[in-house]
Scaffold this active site. Structure first.
Site, PDB file in Angstrom:
ATOM      1  CD  GLN A   1      -7.331 -11.582   4.906  1.00  0.00           C
ATOM      2  OE1 GLN A   1      -8.334 -10.998   5.410  1.00  0.00           O
ATOM      3  NE2 GLN A   1      -7.233 -12.740   4.866  1.00  0.00           N
ATOM      4  CB  SER A   2      -3.127  -4.189   4.057  1.00  0.00           C
ATOM      5  OG  SER A   2      -3.009  -2.753   3.691  1.00  0.00           O
ATOM      6  CG  ASN A   3      -7.907  -4.375  -0.668  1.00  0.00           C
ATOM      7  OD1 ASN A   3      -7.696  -5.310  -0.832  1.00  0.00           O
ATOM      8  ND2 ASN A   3      -9.085  -4.107  -0.106  1.00  0.00           N
TER       9      ASN A   3
ATOM     10  CB  ALA B   1      -0.038  -3.954   2.242  1.00  0.00           C
TER      11      ALA B   1
END
Length: 90
Positions: A56-58, A60
């Site tokens: 859930q990387s911001n 990325a």
């Protein structure tokens, strides 16, 4: 801006960079960093961006948005860093 200009003597040309108007807004320092990284990639004639992060990387998400804006292919290498931290809600 008029009040700020007045506080500094009223003799300035002031500019504000609005991160909320950039692609994938809400990234703060990530957005500012990507702005320079994507510009550098385009200047060097890159055709793709690769980055990694948590599921859930911001970072990325923002990288994908900036890559799309620059017409670059984007590949994300995502990992589940906290077991069970993705998928359906329980």
């Amino acid at each position: 801006m008029p009040s700020l200009n007045k506080a500094f003597g009223g003799d300035l040309s002031l500019y504000i960079k609005r991160d909320d108007l950039l692609p994938g807004s809400g990234g703060g320092n990530k957005t500012r960093t990507l702005e320079f990284c994507i510009a550098d990639a385009l200047e060097k004639s890159a055709n793709a961006i690769i980055t990694g992060g948590a599921v859930q990387s911001n970072h990325a998400r923002l990288t994908a948005a900036w890559s799309a804006k620059g017409g670059l292919d984007c590949r994300l290498i995502l990992e589940e860093r906290v077991k069970g931290n993705h998928g359906t809600a329980q």
